[in-house]
Design an enzyme around this catalytic site. Structure first.
Site, PDB file in Angstrom:
ATOM      1  N   PRO A   2       0.845  -0.789   0.141  1.00  0.00           N
ATOM      2  CA  PRO A   2      -0.017   0.053   0.224  1.00  0.00           C
ATOM      3  C   PRO A   2       0.965   0.977  -0.258  1.00  0.00           C
ATOM      4  O   PRO A   2       1.971   1.236   0.444  1.00  0.00           O
ATOM      5  CB  PRO A   2      -1.045   0.171   0.692  1.00  0.00           C
ATOM      6  CG  PRO A   2      -0.454  -1.472   1.843  1.00  0.00           C
ATOM      7  CD  PRO A   2       0.267  -2.271   0.984  1.00  0.00           C
ATOM      8  N   GLU A   3       0.458   2.414  -0.428  1.00  0.00           N
ATOM      9  CA  GLU A   3       1.625   3.327  -0.731  1.00  0.00           C
ATOM     10  C   GLU A   3       0.860   4.542  -0.244  1.00  0.00           C
ATOM     11  O   GLU A   3      -0.366   4.388   0.649  1.00  0.00           O
ATOM     12  CB  GLU A   3       1.530   4.104  -1.963  1.00  0.00           C
ATOM     13  CG  GLU A   3       2.501   3.140  -2.915  1.00  0.00           C
ATOM     14  CD  GLU A   3       2.626   3.006  -4.728  1.00  0.00           C
ATOM     15  OE1 GLU A   3       2.599   3.973  -4.609  1.00  0.00           O
ATOM     16  OE2 GLU A   3       2.421   2.000  -5.364  1.00  0.00           O
ATOM     17  N   LYS A  59       4.204   5.915   5.586  1.00  0.00           N
ATOM     18  CA  LYS A  59       2.952   4.745   5.199  1.00  0.00           C
ATOM     19  C   LYS A  59       2.882   4.350   6.824  1.00  0.00           C
ATOM     20  O   LYS A  59       2.502   2.627   6.929  1.00  0.00           O
ATOM     21  CB  LYS A  59       3.498   4.311   3.864  1.00  0.00           C
ATOM     22  CG  LYS A  59       3.891   4.415   3.371  1.00  0.00           C
ATOM     23  CD  LYS A  59       4.689   3.399   2.030  1.00  0.00           C
ATOM     24  CE  LYS A  59       4.847   3.440   0.835  1.00  0.00           C
ATOM     25  NZ  LYS A  59       5.215   3.042  -0.079  1.00  0.00           N
ATOM     26  N   ARG A 258      12.666  -1.929  -9.994  1.00  0.00           N
ATOM     27  CA  ARG A 258      11.098  -2.371  -9.355  1.00  0.00           C
ATOM     28  C   ARG A 258      10.397  -2.522 -11.222  1.00  0.00           C
ATOM     29  O   ARG A 258      11.266  -1.532 -12.158  1.00  0.00           O
ATOM     30  CB  ARG A 258      10.657  -1.047  -9.204  1.00  0.00           C
ATOM     31  CG  ARG A 258      10.819  -1.070  -7.593  1.00  0.00           C
ATOM     32  CD  ARG A 258      10.517  -1.709  -6.635  1.00  0.00           C
ATOM     33  NE  ARG A 258      10.614  -1.773  -5.045  1.00  0.00           N
ATOM     34  CZ  ARG A 258       9.908  -0.604  -4.175  1.00  0.00           C
ATOM     35  NH1 ARG A 258       8.861  -0.164  -5.362  1.00  0.00           N
ATOM     36  NH2 ARG A 258      10.558   0.161  -3.618  1.00  0.00           N
TER      37      ARG A 258
END
Length: 269
Positions: A2-3, A59, A258
């Site tokens: 989750p960002e 986060k 990534r």
């Protein structure tokens, strides 16, 4: 993982249940879930104290009791939600807190998520950078910070010590909007493009929060609702599809270890 928009959405979804409530007990099913404190520490510092605020820093989801804070990091597959009952058969529940008549549940399939105990924000502030939706995040700040560094712009955006909350999805989106190649060195990007990047970062994060975040894997909030910003993605996950700006085929690269999605025409190195 989750960002920022997903963590913000989860924070807001549990906040309405937690303010002025109290944590009556904690039940831990996975020992490593509690990172830097014990059940005794919980009893001495948190038990039956009123929750004053629930907010996000980077986060981390933070539950503020005034003199102490509980911090929750969802990591790869963590879910945090309020439920009226506990599913005893759910083997993915790492821990849960008893509230008045409800439960705050931390569910984590891969068990990478952690719960922390903090006195204040000092530990987090030392390692986390500026918040991208704060008043301090200006185009001037971004230019001063990024133009002095000789790093690939995507790597820099993912570095939480400078700017927090920008994960893989929103970095690709912001770079696409501002027409910047992810491998471009930050000190080689024009001030105009950096100003465009500043606007793009705020745009993608704000719009995603309005949509409840982006669901790519198994992120959920408020029991079963999922974020639908995935419907608005321009670059991330769009490989082999035409660019929505110039119709060139979106391609996938590997940058900063990534998977990275770009338009080779709009985002030239």
């Amino acid at each position: 993982m989750p960002e920022l928009p997903e963590v913000e959405t989860v924070t807001n979804s549990v906040k309405k249940h937690l303010i002025d409530n109290k944590l009556k007990n904690i039940n831990v099913n996975w020992d490593k879930t509690l990172d830097n404190f014990t059940l005794k520490d919980f009893k001495n510092n948190i038990l039956n104290k009123k929750i004053l605020n629930v907010f996000r820093r980077g986060k981390y989801i933070l539950i503020d009791f005034g003199s102490n804070m509980i911090g929750i990091h969802l990591r790869m597959t963590g879910k945090l939600y309020v439920s009226e009952a506990i599913d005893k058969k759910n083997k993915h529940i790492s821990a849960y807190f008893n509230l008045n008549e409800k439960y705050l549940v931390f569910e984590d399939t891969r068990k990478f998520g952690r719960i922390y105990l903090f006195k204040d924000l000092s530990i987090l502030d030392k390692k986390l950078g500026i918040e991208p939706l704060s008043e301090e995040f200006t185009s001037k700040w971004l230019i001063n910070c990024f133009s002095n560094k000789q790093r690939k712009i995507k790597s820099l955006l993912l570095d939480q010590s400078h700017l927090v909350g920008m994960g893989n999805i929103y970095t690709d989106e912001a770079l696409w909007i501002s027409k910047i190649h992810p491998e471009k060195k930050s000190n080689e990007i024009s001030y105009k493009k950096l100003k465009d990047l500043h606007k793009a970062i705020i745009q993608v994060l704000t719009e995603s929060i309005k949509c409840g975040g982006t669901t790519i894997r198994d992120y959920t909030y408020d029991f079963s609702y999922v974020g639908n910003y995935a419907l608005n993605l321009f670059a991330y996950g769009q490989n082999d599809n035409p660019c929505k700006r110039c119709n060139t085929t979106i391609i996938k690269l590997k940058v900063a270890q990534r998977g990275t999605y770009i338009c080779p025409k709009c985002q030239k190195i």
